[in-house]
Enzyme design. Structure first.
Site, PDB file in Angstrom:
ATOM      1  N   CYS C 100     -27.879 -88.654  59.407  1.00 46.16           N
ATOM      2  CA  CYS C 100     -29.075 -87.784  59.298  1.00 46.16           C
ATOM      3  C   CYS C 100     -28.625 -86.458  58.849  1.00 46.16           C
ATOM      4  CB  CYS C 100     -29.506 -87.976  60.757  1.00 46.16           C
ATOM      5  SG  CYS C 100     -31.062 -87.027  60.916  1.00 46.16           S
ATOM      6  N   CYS C 104     -35.022 -82.284  57.502  1.00 44.45           N
ATOM      7  CA  CYS C 104     -36.177 -82.666  56.836  1.00 44.45           C
ATOM      8  C   CYS C 104     -37.301 -82.396  57.787  1.00 44.45           C
ATOM      9  CB  CYS C 104     -36.210 -84.183  56.738  1.00 44.45           C
ATOM     10  SG  CYS C 104     -35.006 -84.866  55.885  1.00 44.45           S
ATOM     11  N   THR C 191     -33.639 -83.857  66.646  1.00 47.75           N
ATOM     12  CA  THR C 191     -32.796 -83.850  65.852  1.00 47.75           C
ATOM     13  C   THR C 191     -32.352 -82.689  65.089  1.00 47.75           C
ATOM     14  OG1 THR C 191     -33.868 -85.870  65.028  1.00 47.75           O
ATOM     15  CG2 THR C 191     -32.379 -85.205  63.487  1.00 47.75           C
ATOM     16  N   GLU C 257     -28.761 -85.426  68.416  1.00 46.38           N
ATOM     17  CA  GLU C 257     -29.964 -85.435  68.937  1.00 46.38           C
ATOM     18  C   GLU C 257     -30.001 -84.550  70.259  1.00 46.38           C
ATOM     19  OE1 GLU C 257     -32.617 -86.896  67.768  1.00 46.38           O
ATOM     20  OE2 GLU C 257     -31.694 -88.107  66.063  1.00 46.38           O
ATOM     21  N   HIS C 292     -43.361 -87.295  57.387  1.00 47.62           N
ATOM     22  CA  HIS C 292     -41.869 -87.695  58.054  1.00 47.62           C
ATOM     23  C   HIS C 292     -41.762 -89.328  57.634  1.00 47.62           C
ATOM     24  CE1 HIS C 292     -38.475 -86.163  59.701  1.00 47.62           C
ATOM     25  NE2 HIS C 292     -38.419 -86.735  60.812  1.00 47.62           N
ATOM     26  N   TYR C 296     -38.487 -91.048  55.416  1.00 44.29           N
ATOM     27  CA  TYR C 296     -37.620 -91.980  55.530  1.00 44.29           C
ATOM     28  C   TYR C 296     -37.437 -92.995  54.286  1.00 44.29           C
ATOM     29  CZ  TYR C 296     -37.134 -91.066  60.593  1.00 44.29           C
ATOM     30  OH  TYR C 296     -37.061 -90.513  61.717  1.00 44.29           O
ATOM     31  N   CYS C 299     -34.231 -90.711  52.909  1.00 43.12           N
ATOM     32  CA  CYS C 299     -32.891 -90.458  53.495  1.00 43.12           C
ATOM     33  C   CYS C 299     -32.386 -91.678  53.984  1.00 43.12           C
ATOM     34  CB  CYS C 299     -33.041 -89.428  54.799  1.00 43.12           C
ATOM     35  SG  CYS C 299     -34.042 -90.220  56.124  1.00 43.12           S
ATOM     36  N   GLU C 447     -33.100 -94.681  64.998  1.00 41.14           N
ATOM     37  CA  GLU C 447     -34.186 -93.793  64.610  1.00 41.14           C
ATOM     38  C   GLU C 447     -35.042 -94.348  63.375  1.00 41.14           C
ATOM     39  OE1 GLU C 447     -32.478 -89.553  63.662  1.00 41.14           O
ATOM     40  OE2 GLU C 447     -33.212 -90.131  61.519  1.00 41.14           O
TER      41      GLU C 447
END
Lengths: 490, 490, 490, 490
Positions: C100, C104, C191, C257, C292, C296, C299, C447
């Site tokens: 990650c 974003c 994050t 995190e 978001h 995903y 990423c 995640e």
């Protein structure tokens, strides 16, 4: 001697007068009706295989009631070995017929009613168990087919029997007379009903205290006045009416589902096995459903064997069996099929003796079994369609293959690897079609989904039968929320 | 008396001198090493539960060799009930430890070597079976842990043992002496190796006629000179070194995997149980693997119970258990877990007696069992992560919870439904983390995938064990390619 | 010039004074902390790739606000092409970092706040949009990292913000002053928080009319007084402290995190973008979550590419890639991974302009995208573990490989096909371990499950966004319940 | 004006003389044949919706060749928007017909032949592209239906065209004359063939250099002498012959599959578009298959919408829609269906311009799309059967519902929640039966499996189109096997 031959069984049906309708018409000689006959043939196989020495140990057994040799389909299971043999017998029949052979519901009903009536009597001092035992001896000695009969019309599903706008939505006692009771209602989805000699009716679900009229269990002959049978349609059913049988796929065998209407039917007391004991309704339903969920770990596996065999054969005839992805797909079919079998065997091996002496399967594992049955046959069928190729749904009719002019061309262009593969492919494709989207799919897929209870019914049972608090305690000990007194060493 | 207590077991390890390395350093007192000790605790539970009256019937049994009471982990299975009890014992241990308790490989090796040596002797007139029986009596009488040892380094997987550039890629006999043999090679992935008293080495796979040097089976004590142990890393292993144990998730227990190097190790003849009989190599491998594939239908189910319990608990503490989707997900976890158990039970119930007298599981169903084990734990773990919530991977360290300044804030903001839920959530999340992505995932997931053979190994076995030609014949009879002589009625 | 170099970005962090805790200790120089640094490196890649001509078109864009060239991570999407390029940029970063890269959430927050403030102002005459636009220009011109910040502690999940026993369970305004507001609460799972320059706080869910204190949106610098950061643990996190980096698997990169506690933090009015407009809370949450959920589809696909590559490589080095089942498993990994990408692209291609002028993704398809992300990475990871083999979890530590005595033996016995494969296998196995059960699994699996909302959140959205009544009408026309006026020909 | 009305289309078929066989008999007036007519109606909907203003933008477009308004089904895609609109048009048609509307194969063939002939001409200096462009203008101006025709009989699948025992197993040129060519062979599974005006024949697969006779592409009118059509059977096809249409489920619409035999058919040169250019055979096949794999991301989604609507409706009428598990299952159906749509959109949005100027979809994503289509419709159908309940396969015939005596009883006992639900349930159950195991299942399931290539065909393409070496390099950089030059900061 308590065993009928297959021919005797079929003959025994010929004399029966049933009030049976199909396609809006009354059917008189149903034994020779081409749509119905395959289902009778499938049932007859439960007699036929009992005649064969090769299958004697599996198909016949010594009665716990009479000491006589009887067909296992009329047996009260006396051990976990009996329970496992039941599953093996069902797998064998599934292999031999490729369809539903219909006689399990009776066997499952016998075993459930036998133990439940014992417990009712123990509580209420009734004599249902003695009545039922006499009845069952009669069944065993005459090697009869009995339809175990449970699912009501149910009307509005969000309401209980007593709350329905139409009280007949669940079968009920409408009159109690000196010599017996009169019942009214309708039992749906009755597998093999008109191929049966007797009907054993059970309540459909849990009952409240004031729903005594609906808590009724009894047996009557199928030709009892007042009963109306309406034959259910199946996908591609009328192909059985065609002259050339190839397009049916399954040449000799098939299933049968009947809407059975009880239009004020009289039942004498000696055939009544529950009458208002609402608190035993759940037990009876769960036991019958439990046995029947076990059954599917046998019969559907047998049909699965047939379908896997068809897939293997078609890939041989298509000349593609050696491709690694083909082999792997067949392994997957086998894996799923054997997983179902494992579940059928496991709930049997973990069975326990009831108070009445016969054996009950492990209820949790039987529900696990059925839950898998609502999934894996669909995946097996999907893979079978993958391996069959597109011809599965584009193949011309058998009549086109036989046509003097175009027949040779049709055969030329459906020839694959090796000689004479055209007709073999034709037959195998029709069989795969039968099991995955034709008459056979009724039993192999949709009945796998809904027979013995829809998937959500099993999930509710699983939820009730697992001990989540125990599992929670295990976890809490391991992570230190609860102390672990086991660790007392240095 | 043949039974050790848990304390006696641990004491028995203290005196052993092993050539053990971890993190590039030699480990002397491994019993008290905080990374290793949890795995010893897990093994100790196989002794501890045998001491408890509650579990006596499951954990202990009368030896078929000596008539004495022994731990079931050293037993030769004498019936299908024994086989089923084995699975139940493994489930129990999995529930009590939440991890791999390591003693199964020995039990599975005993039963495989016992029956295989019997059949070697029958063919070749050797006396391996007598040797092995004596050895096993010694094991039973001293209640020893034995590591069943199979997986070789294997070098280039596309080459057989005799073709490898490095002949040591498979363990082999490098010298044959008057008093015994000298072996060299390496066995990977040895579960519980340094917690064992003895090593029982078996060949890894089928051998060709000229690969006699690799067809070798023998036993040696773990402290035999020439053996080097290298401790395998696990995800999050060093958390066990931290002062606060909460972050380990599983407070007391864990697994262990050891690379075991045989750097020219001497084995006396009385401990040699196969020596060049290449044609029995496959039998030994398949039987050991078969028993071990059955095992996973017990142990992984027990760990699954723990994980389901943790998921139930965390949803209670999060205050969301009543949501229908949450309940349904827990039902699904149970369904998958019980399906694995059903497979473990079924391959046991269908077991058969070997020529040597002990019982062998049904090989097809054991492979079905293991194949499911390579799938369902992953899905159960996925659902557990779903139910745990994101905190599973964002939770601060135990030290942060204990910090005088920020600790109260961390607790305030991880408080959920009800009092005192902060620490409970912390502990449960760490447990779920352990089993799904920490040390516990090594056993619950990756070992489920590869232990007792990778998924493709089972698929090859399934492919060999199902009778596709029989299934094909079934299909061809049903669709009329072959005549069906069963139908002989009118 | 609005673009920072990667070095400038890292330098910009060095001067920041953050109140950060990890393992119960205050961290001062977090930039060089070996546990934190990999996450900074990953973030730095969002700057680095923008410097490279090869990626210029993807990584940079002309600002709609200033006309200057900016990093796409600070951009307001101006077209469906922009939305698709966002996904492609994310896939690229996932490929380059294998983890990650954290930037974003800010981009997704900008676009959601921009359009929502426009619509709040239109209804209430407020000037949030102007404030926010100014703020965003500042962000673009200084190429800042902003943490979009949503998830509250939430306490008892069955209660709404205003009903919680502890009112701080959701972040709220505790004081309104002339110059601004004071807020208290805690945002979980943040994050990349300490790698950010700024925090953009949004409410967590729908609010009732009387929950105005919780309906608040604002931005503050990360070094604002009153904010406490607590670093979240990850599986195997402390391996980053070890001298030899091989065991981390991902040598340079990682995720982060942070539990972020707002202990009475002051926010000046010009940084407040919502203040009590409870009726816009849902819109803001849904838009942010929607963007978001699209993210995903980029990423995680990039990380998936990395994992597929690792699986391909390990099968090459194991010498098994040519096996048909291995190839097929890699095809399956690709298939699942590309399905996720397809969903990311589709919700972008079907995007629409908002009232404020920037582009919003198709909300239904973005939820479909994320729902698949909660499933497929787990299956991809499972297959990767299958292909990796058991060594994945039994490999000795890097220190053992380097040990003068046992190192050569460890290497000898982990050598596979070809030369020098020992270290390559070691590195690849550690990478696969990292992504499937180590630090990387935090992002790639857990995640994927919970980021941007747990699976049930998407199911609720799907349920709201599909038009079931329209579908019902379609069906009713086709089966003749409703008349079909389309058919008017002969 | 280039657009026909639906009535004009149907009228255009009436005059055609086709050599068509069904059930072993020649069919003269096929337009009014009750088995064939539903498929004509479905095709007619592609004209009808183009007449409706509501759908004008989707259904019609300006021709890139003539500038006239044409039906999109005859269009050369000029942009990614065109490609996306194609998918949306297909979804709409699927929703309106609930079956295969058959006109896509032509559209997909046009676009593939257009670009391929351009590239053949560029290499060989032939004039196929000009010929084909003229032909396509004729099609557009007359709004014709063209059957894109690819799948050969293929004989032994393990042999290439030139190696077959019967050289006609793949359609081939048997004679080259001055005015044209003569071809012989058979194209299987021809969807909508007798509802078409024209046939556009393409080769079936890659060709070797010496297989020039099989590398042929051409167009002929459907009534060309020498062509024989044999109608394929479908599950439950003859229900369409029954007086009461309710039992067909889909009252007006259906599909059509035709075995098409070319028994020495003459083709004039101006209709020949490839003649021996074996090296372009693969390109043509892949492009056609690619477009057609995209198509399934539209049409099957539309049918899926219908099935979801039917499931929603039946749960309403059964009175169970509010149960949480029911709602959740419908969400799952929608999720799977929209995932297919996402794939259809994504491969369109990522499309690229060909050398000839029309737009080609992204080939990798189109294969991903189709691969999912071989899976998800089966699962959607399984869930639909779950929600439908057992009556799906046990319902009496429509004639029984209408019977004066038993009809009222049948209706009484199939009444569910609310009034008049009996007939509604009957109709909906028949529709679900149609799509999941009747005529509709041919298109929704089996064609989803095999149309545009069987699943293995997509897997081979995926394997070819993903760049595994690039992914491997990504992984090797991340774990340090290759150096990562990106990291150049401190």
């Amino acid at each position: 001697m308590s065993l009928k031959t297959a021919q005797e069984y079929i003959d025994s049906l010929r004399t029966r007068k049933l009030n049976l309708y199909m396609f809006g018409e009354k059917v008189d000689n149903y034994v020779d009706n081409p749509i119905i006959r395959p289902s009778i043939n499938a049932m007859a196989m439960t007699y036929k295989l009992a005649e064969e020495p090769e299958y004697e140990d599996l198909m016949t057994v010594t009665s716990s009631l009479t000491g006589e040799k009887i067909n296992r389909f009329t047996h009260l299971h006396q051990s976990t070995t009996d329970l496992m043999n039941k599953v093996k017998m069902q797998r064998l029949l599934g292999q031999k017929t490729g369809c539903c052979f219909q006689r399990c519901v009776g066997m499952d009903a016998f075993n459930a009613v036998f133990s439940t009536t014992f417990e009712i009597d123990a509580k209420y001092g009734t004599n249902y168990h003695e009545r039922f035992t006499k009845y069952l001896i009669y069944v065993q000695q005459n090697d009869l087919v009995v339809d175990g009969c449970m699912t009501d019309a149910r009307g509005d599903r969000s309401k209980s029997p007593g709350q329905q706008p139409d009280p007949d939505a669940y079968l009920r006692v409408v009159e109690r007379r000196e010599d017996g009771i009169v019942v009214r209602g309708c039992k749906l989805h009755q597998t093999g009903m008109v191929n049966s000699h007797e009907i054993l009716v059970m309540p459909n679900n849990s009952m409240k205290n004031d729903e005594k009229d609906w808590a009724v269990c009894f047996a009557v002959p199928t030709e009892t006045p007042g009963i109306i049978y309406v034959y259910g349609r199946q996908s591609s059913d009328t192909r059985k009416l065609e002259a050339n049988k190839i397009d049916t796929g399954n040449i000799n065998f098939g299933g049968q589902e009947i809407m059975t209407i009880f239009d004020d039917v009289f039942v004498p007391w000696e055939r009544v096995f529950m009458n208002g004991e609402t608190d035993f309704s759940t037990m009876l339903v769960e036991r019958f459903a439990g046995y029947h969920r076990q059954s599917y770990g046998g019969c559907k596996v047998g049909t699965g064997d047939t379908l896997i065999g068809a897939a293997k054969a078609i890939t041989d005839y298509n000349g593609v069996y050696k491709a690694s992805h083909v082999k792997d797909k067949i392994v997957e079919m086998c894996h799923l099929n054997e997983t179902l079998y494992a579940c059928g065997i496991a709930c049997s091996a973990e069975g326990r003796k009831t108070q009445s002496g016969n054996y009950m399967i492990d209820l949790l594992l039987a529900n696990i079994c059925k839950q898998n049955v609502t999934r894996f046959p669909y995946e097996i069928a999907r893979i079978a369609q993958d391996l069959a190729g597109g011809l599965l749904v584009t193949l011309p009719s058998a009549e086109d293959f036989d046509h003097p002019e175009i027949g040779p061309l049709v055969k030329k262009y459906t020839q694959a690897a090796g000689d004479n593969t055209s007709e073999k492919r034709q037959r195998l494709l029709r069989l795969i079609e039968n099991i995955t989207m034709g008459c056979g799919a009724v039993a192999y897929l949709t009945e796998s989904m809904h027979g013995a209870g829809s998937p959500q019914a099993q999930r509710i049972m699983i939820s009730r039968l697992v001990d989540l608090e125990h599992k929670k305690e295990l976890a809490e000990k391991i992570c230190g929320i609860q102390e672990n007194s086991d660790i007392n060493w240095k």
